[in-house]
Design an enzyme around this catalytic site. Sequence first.
Site, PDB file in Angstrom:
ATOM      1  N   CYS A 186       0.801  -1.236   0.000  1.00 28.80           N
ATOM      2  CA  CYS A 186       0.000   0.000   0.000  1.00 28.80           C
ATOM      3  C   CYS A 186       0.829   1.280   0.000  1.00 28.80           C
ATOM      4  CB  CYS A 186      -0.929   0.022   1.212  1.00 28.80           C
ATOM      5  SG  CYS A 186      -2.203  -1.231   1.115  1.00 28.80           S
TER       6      CYS A 186
HETATM    7  N1  NAD Z   1      -3.166  -5.560   1.900  1.00 31.92           N
HETATM    8  C1  NAD Z   1      -3.161  -4.426   2.549  1.00 31.92           C
HETATM    9  O1  NAD Z   1      -2.313  -4.151   3.426  1.00 31.92           O
HETATM   10  C2  NAD Z   1      -4.239  -3.409   2.265  1.00 31.92           C
HETATM   11  C3  NAD Z   1      -4.427  -2.355   3.164  1.00 31.92           C
HETATM   12  C4  NAD Z   1      -5.407  -1.404   2.906  1.00 31.92           C
HETATM   13  C5  NAD Z   1      -6.141  -1.489   1.738  1.00 31.92           C
HETATM   14  N2  NAD Z   1      -5.931  -2.528   0.863  1.00 31.92           N
HETATM   15  C6  NAD Z   1      -6.744  -2.572  -0.348  1.00 31.92           C
HETATM   16  O2  NAD Z   1      -7.640  -3.670  -0.276  1.00 31.92           O
HETATM   17  C7  NAD Z   1      -7.873  -4.190  -1.576  1.00 31.92           C
HETATM   18  C8  NAD Z   1      -7.599  -5.671  -1.562  1.00 31.92           C
HETATM   19  O3  NAD Z   1      -6.245  -5.866  -1.214  1.00 31.92           O
HETATM   20  P1  NAD Z   1      -5.682  -7.276  -0.743  1.00 31.92           P
HETATM   21  O4  NAD Z   1      -4.330  -6.995  -0.219  1.00 31.92           O
HETATM   22  O5  NAD Z   1      -6.659  -7.992   0.106  1.00 31.92           O
HETATM   23  O6  NAD Z   1      -5.583  -8.022  -2.157  1.00 31.92           O
HETATM   24  P2  NAD Z   1      -5.229  -9.558  -2.401  1.00 31.92           P
HETATM   25  O7  NAD Z   1      -4.591  -9.599  -3.733  1.00 31.92           O
HETATM   26  O8  NAD Z   1      -4.519 -10.143  -1.243  1.00 31.92           O
HETATM   27  O9  NAD Z   1      -6.668 -10.280  -2.471  1.00 31.92           O
HETATM   28  C9  NAD Z   1      -7.639  -9.983  -3.404  1.00 31.92           C
HETATM   29  C10 NAD Z   1      -8.461 -11.235  -3.694  1.00 31.92           C
HETATM   30  O10 NAD Z   1      -9.512 -10.860  -4.572  1.00 31.92           O
HETATM   31  C11 NAD Z   1      -9.713 -11.939  -5.483  1.00 31.92           C
HETATM   32  N3  NAD Z   1     -10.448 -11.405  -6.640  1.00 31.92           N
HETATM   33  C12 NAD Z   1     -10.003 -10.592  -7.633  1.00 31.92           C
HETATM   34  N4  NAD Z   1     -11.024 -10.289  -8.468  1.00 31.92           N
HETATM   35  C13 NAD Z   1     -12.118 -10.926  -8.001  1.00 31.92           C
HETATM   36  C14 NAD Z   1     -13.464 -10.990  -8.421  1.00 31.92           C
HETATM   37  N5  NAD Z   1     -13.905 -10.332  -9.507  1.00 31.92           N
HETATM   38  N6  NAD Z   1     -14.317 -11.746  -7.702  1.00 31.92           N
HETATM   39  C15 NAD Z   1     -13.907 -12.416  -6.609  1.00 31.92           C
HETATM   40  N7  NAD Z   1     -12.640 -12.379  -6.158  1.00 31.92           N
HETATM   41  C16 NAD Z   1     -11.763 -11.630  -6.838  1.00 31.92           C
HETATM   42  C17 NAD Z   1      -8.337 -12.451  -5.771  1.00 31.92           C
HETATM   43  O11 NAD Z   1      -8.368 -13.772  -6.262  1.00 31.92           O
HETATM   44  C18 NAD Z   1      -7.695 -12.337  -4.380  1.00 31.92           C
HETATM   45  O12 NAD Z   1      -7.810 -13.538  -3.635  1.00 31.92           O
HETATM   46  C19 NAD Z   1      -6.995  -3.378  -2.528  1.00 31.92           C
HETATM   47  O13 NAD Z   1      -7.724  -2.307  -3.052  1.00 31.92           O
HETATM   48  C20 NAD Z   1      -5.932  -2.825  -1.600  1.00 31.92           C
HETATM   49  O14 NAD Z   1      -5.375  -1.624  -2.086  1.00 31.92           O
HETATM   50  C21 NAD Z   1      -5.010  -3.497   1.111  1.00 31.92           C
END
Ligand code: NAD
Length: 444
Positions: free
Chosen positions: A268
């Site tokens: 992030c």
């Molecule tokens: N990881 C962090 O520290 C963090 C912190 C704050 C905000 N975020 C935000 O949260 C969001 C998710 O991040 P994350 O780290 O959990 O991502 P990630 O890549 O770990 O997980 C995302 C999941 O979504 C699934 N996915 C993608 N498209 C899909 C769809 N159409 N239908 C169903 N599943 C689908 C993927 O297979 C994956 O398992 C992002 O916008 C990120 O910027 C992440």
Amino acid sequence: MDISVIGLGKLGAPLAAIFASKGFRVVGTDADPAVVASINAGRSPVDEPGLQSLMDISQGRLVATNDTPAAVAQTEATFIVVPTPSDSSGRFSNEQVIEAIEAVGQGLRRKNSYHLVILTSTVMPGSTGGALLEVLERASCRIVGQSVGLCYSPEFIALGSVVRDMLRPELLLIGESDPRAGELLQGIYARVCDSQPVVRRMNFVNAELAKIAVNTFVTTKISYANMLGDICGRIEGADVDVVTEAIGSDSRIGGKYLRGAVGYGGPCFPRDNVAFAALAHGLGARADLAEATDAINHYQVDRVFDAIVARQSVPGAIGVLGLSYKPDTAVVEESQGLLLVQRLVRRGYDVLAYDPKAMATARQATPAKFEAMTSAEKCVRAAALVVIMTPWPEFADIAITAFSRPDKRLTVIDCWRIATGPIEAVADLVYLGRGAAGTTARTV
Ligand SMILES: NC(=O)c1ccc[n+]([C@@H]2O[C@H](COP(=O)([O-])OP(=O)(O)OC[C@H]3O[C@@H](n4cnc5c(N)ncnc54)[C@H](O)[C@@H]3O)[C@@H](O)[C@H]2O)c1
């Protein structure tokens, strides 16, 4: 109320498990069949402290499927937590969010009752009330604010403490299409939170701006502390910890994220200043602070690299302790430890590296040829110079005998100042950020 969670990754899986642990029936969906199978087998799909225990106590209330429309149709609220990777301009891409909303819309067509859609993924300001709302209305054949409510509600979490951060937030940020939607979401959070967070409800664009502003402000503090650390390292008697502790006790500043050490990494922080600057430039505004924060962050690997070059007095391998971007996670995205390994290998150094969790992810993330060590102690024993890049607590407890050498004293560059003083009996301990740390002259 039954809840669906779309995207069961690093953020979505803990969110789904928390809802289930608090008594909600949760249907999670993920595009990756392995993630779905893992959840349905009761196994955590990501390595996050506390997540498996939450799944264990959820007693069948959490199930997963790859059929998002079906999950939406059988629930009353849907959280969307899919990736929003940076595009070539540095802005967050909405592509996967749009795909998810299309599927949510299909599910909404199969039911008649009111439904709340919450976007948790980080998006560019203007997205939720613009393109995303349009897609939801078109795909669901509903009007937002009438039979469907829409909220933008990002989480403020750090990997390694996601469960704790979600259960005990300081701030709940809710961008809402209308009061009914915001009220409903606030009610869900009230059932989930173990803390009494400040709740801020507002329109979409203010919530989107607030999310990105929190992260860019925090990274500005980190870069500020690192700038101080660089200066302190060049002044005899100066100590960045003494200075930051003093200024951090002023409530106008605060001590959190004010520790001069290495740059920030992870999925992030590094991309937020870039996105913020892209947003500003797109509007014809300036983003000097975001750009300086980013530039100072890039400079931190140079700083450690220069300290190594200036200090290496014995030929041999450099031992790098810490490849994850922070302790308690295997994530190596933009990690300073891995960036340093890559730099050293590129410049012809032999590199040994060890991390308690991130050896496999580091191997996957880079083709750089480094030797993976099986313990911190072995890494220290085999190295001609050691650098501590991630403040894993166990790096403070490595046996002193590992540092002793028969002929010449080992140099240990400790970016976090966690290695204990007794090591000084057998090795040269260099605390980065303390007077005369020995970086060669270089400016940002
Ligand atoms: N990881 C962090 O520290 C963090 C912190 C704050 C905000 N975020 C935000 O949260 C969001 C998710 O991040 P994350 O780290 O959990 O991502 P990630 O890549 O770990 O997980 C995302 C999941 O979504 C699934 N996915 C993608 N498209 C899909 C769809 N159409 N239908 C169903 N599943 C689908 C993927 O297979 C994956 O398992 C992002 O916008 C990120 O910027 C992440």
